[in-house]
Design a protein around this motif. Structure first.
Motif, PDB file in Angstrom:
ATOM      1  N   ILE A   1      29.477  17.257  23.777  1.00 41.18           N
ATOM      2  CA  ILE A   1      28.397  17.472  24.733  1.00 41.18           C
ATOM      3  C   ILE A   1      27.135  16.729  24.296  1.00 41.18           C
ATOM      4  O   ILE A   1      26.490  16.026  25.081  1.00 41.18           O
ATOM      5  CB  ILE A   1      28.120  18.982  24.873  1.00 41.18           C
ATOM      6  CG1 ILE A   1      29.314  19.677  25.524  1.00 41.18           C
ATOM      7  CG2 ILE A   1      26.845  19.221  25.685  1.00 41.18           C
ATOM      8  CD1 ILE A   1      29.270  21.192  25.411  1.00 41.18           C
ATOM      9  N   VAL A   2      26.780  16.874  23.026  1.00 41.02           N
ATOM     10  CA  VAL A   2      25.591  16.212  22.491  1.00 41.02           C
ATOM     11  C   VAL A   2      25.700  14.695  22.616  1.00 41.02           C
ATOM     12  O   VAL A   2      24.723  14.004  22.938  1.00 41.02           O
ATOM     13  CB  VAL A   2      25.375  16.621  21.019  1.00 41.02           C
ATOM     14  CG1 VAL A   2      24.339  15.733  20.351  1.00 41.02           C
ATOM     15  CG2 VAL A   2      24.945  18.077  20.932  1.00 41.02           C
ATOM     16  N   GLU A   3      26.893  14.164  22.391  1.00 40.16           N
ATOM     17  CA  GLU A   3      27.097  12.721  22.453  1.00 40.16           C
ATOM     18  C   GLU A   3      26.772  12.158  23.833  1.00 40.16           C
ATOM     19  O   GLU A   3      26.254  11.045  23.961  1.00 40.16           O
ATOM     20  CB  GLU A   3      28.550  12.397  22.100  1.00 40.16           C
ATOM     21  CG  GLU A   3      28.848  10.906  22.031  1.00 40.16           C
ATOM     22  CD  GLU A   3      30.301  10.658  21.677  1.00 40.16           C
ATOM     23  OE1 GLU A   3      31.083  10.359  22.597  1.00 40.16           O
ATOM     24  OE2 GLU A   3      30.656  10.790  20.493  1.00 40.16           O
ATOM     25  N   CYS A   4      27.069  12.922  24.885  1.00 39.53           N
ATOM     26  CA  CYS A   4      26.749  12.463  26.238  1.00 39.53           C
ATOM     27  C   CYS A   4      25.246  12.263  26.408  1.00 39.53           C
ATOM     28  O   CYS A   4      24.800  11.269  26.999  1.00 39.53           O
ATOM     29  CB  CYS A   4      27.264  13.468  27.265  1.00 39.53           C
ATOM     30  SG  CYS A   4      29.057  13.620  27.348  1.00 39.53           S
ATOM     31  N   MET A   5      24.478  13.204  25.909  1.00 38.30           N
ATOM     32  CA  MET A   5      23.018  13.077  25.988  1.00 38.30           C
ATOM     33  C   MET A   5      22.527  11.965  25.067  1.00 38.30           C
ATOM     34  O   MET A   5      21.686  11.137  25.451  1.00 38.30           O
ATOM     35  CB  MET A   5      22.365  14.401  25.595  1.00 38.30           C
ATOM     36  CG  MET A   5      22.781  15.601  26.416  1.00 38.30           C
ATOM     37  SD  MET A   5      22.050  15.601  28.057  1.00 38.30           S
ATOM     38  CE  MET A   5      22.460  17.278  28.593  1.00 38.30           C
ATOM     39  N   ALA A   6      23.056  11.928  23.850  1.00 37.30           N
ATOM     40  CA  ALA A   6      22.594  10.949  22.865  1.00 37.30           C
ATOM     41  C   ALA A   6      22.846   9.522  23.325  1.00 37.30           C
ATOM     42  O   ALA A   6      22.046   8.619  23.044  1.00 37.30           O
ATOM     43  CB  ALA A   6      23.283  11.201  21.527  1.00 37.30           C
ATOM     44  N   ALA A   7      23.943   9.303  24.037  1.00 37.44           N
ATOM     45  CA  ALA A   7      24.252   7.947  24.510  1.00 37.44           C
ATOM     46  C   ALA A   7      23.147   7.419  25.413  1.00 37.44           C
ATOM     47  O   ALA A   7      22.750   6.249  25.323  1.00 37.44           O
ATOM     48  CB  ALA A   7      25.585   7.959  25.254  1.00 37.44           C
TER      49      ALA A   7
END
Length: 328
Positions: free
Chosen positions: A186-192
């Motif tokens: 989930i965090v990776e989606c935002m971080a991208a």
């Protein structure tokens, strides 16, 4: 030992459902658009970490008081019209950072969808590990707006929805390893989107208009529940009606008269929704909020919420008709 997985999905029937727009954090909401609000709201929670995805069909104003000690990072998934948070004008898939203990103010001018994750600032280092700037808690202590790359943003948006869909089918608990995996996914989606953007944009549109509106709302808070006329606001704040009108048009797409009427209509809706039939009357509640022409009030209410005030209160049309005859 497994970690408990909270899954909650519901249909929205009225703007009040968006008080829980972000799991674990109360949000004050006000309906701006006309029509009966419909939508969906889903939450998944893994211990103190949560992801919320919501969608609604009319314009909304959202505010969150500064009592929450969690970090909230959100993404705009869909919008049919303008969306602004604080002074940041949002585009599709943009990322918004709401630091702990900071008041938030957002305006959705039409049907929209969003995703928001909420977690403890102390988790930043582990969840964003590998990216030096993002894994520093100080990066997230100031409000921020990150412009999404068109291609990367669209991919991240679809992934978030798929993750939510998948986790909604899980039952009960996750192992520590799968829990960590899903939180990082989930965090990776935002971080991208954050990594592909420019630095946070601190220059917003019409900050002076928002400052004026904040002064207006502070004044309204001081006056309590009594109805307030626009001319009183202008006199109290020392601004012209033209200046006030321009500020409200730029921020909300409504003039101040319409905004104040919408605010009072929302107050009536919430009161009627919470009252048991027989405990009050529509007329009494409407007049408490400054609606003295009840026929016009009913027209405004029906246009705003897609139902008559008696329907919100739960009073049958026959009972309403009987009261009218009795009072004639």
């Amino acid at each position: 030992m497994g970690q408990f997985l909270l899954v909650d999905s519901r249909k929205l029937d009225g703007f009040e459902g968006l008080h829980q727009a972000v799991h674990g954090s109360h949000v004050d909401v006000m309906q701006l658009g006309r029509g009966r609000l419909r939508g969906t709201l889903s939450h998944i929670g893994i211990d103190d970490f949560s992801l919320s995805i919501g969608a609604f069909n009319v314009g909304m104003r959202t505010q969150r008081v500064s009592s929450d000690d969690k970090l909230i990072i959100g993404m705009l998934l869909a919008a049919e019209d303008r969306v602004a948070h604080w002074s940041f004008d949002m585009q599709l898939n943009d990322v918004l950072v709401i630091p702990p203990l900071l008041e938030h103010d957002g305006v959705f001018h039409g049907a929209s969808a969003y995703a928001a994750m909420r977690f403890d600032l102390a988790e930043v280092t582990s969840l964003f590990g590998g990216e030096a700037q993002l894994s520093d808690p100080d990066t997230w202590r100031s409000r921020g707006h990150f412009r999404a790359d068109l291609q990367t943003g669209a991919i991240a948006s679809r992934r978030l929805v798929r993750i939510m869909s998948h986790l909604r089918t899980c039952n009960g608990s996750l192992t520590p390893s799968t829990s960590d995996f899903w939180k990082r996914s989930i965090v990776e989606c935002m971080a991208a989107n954050v990594m592909s953007s420019l630095p946070p944009d601190d220059e917003g549109w019409l900050p002076s208009a928002r400052r004026l509106i904040r002064r207006v709302e502070d004044y309204l808070d001081e006056t309590g529940t009594r109805p307030v006329h626009v001319s009183e606001i202008c006199a109290a704040l020392g601004v012209s009606r033209r200046t006030l009108h321009r500020a409200f048009q730029e921020v909300f797409g409504l003039g101040p008269v319409s905004f104040l009427r919408h605010k009072r209509l929302c107050a009536v809706h919430s009161i009627l929704r919470d009252c048991a039939p027989g405990s009050t009357t529509v007329a009494a509640v409407a007049m408490q909020q400054g609606f003295y022409e009840l026929g016009r009030f009913s027209q405004y209410y029906l246009a705003m919420f897609g139902e008559r005030p008696s329907q919100t209160l739960g009073v049958s049309p026959l009972q309403t008709a009987g009261e009218s005859i009795a009072n004639a």
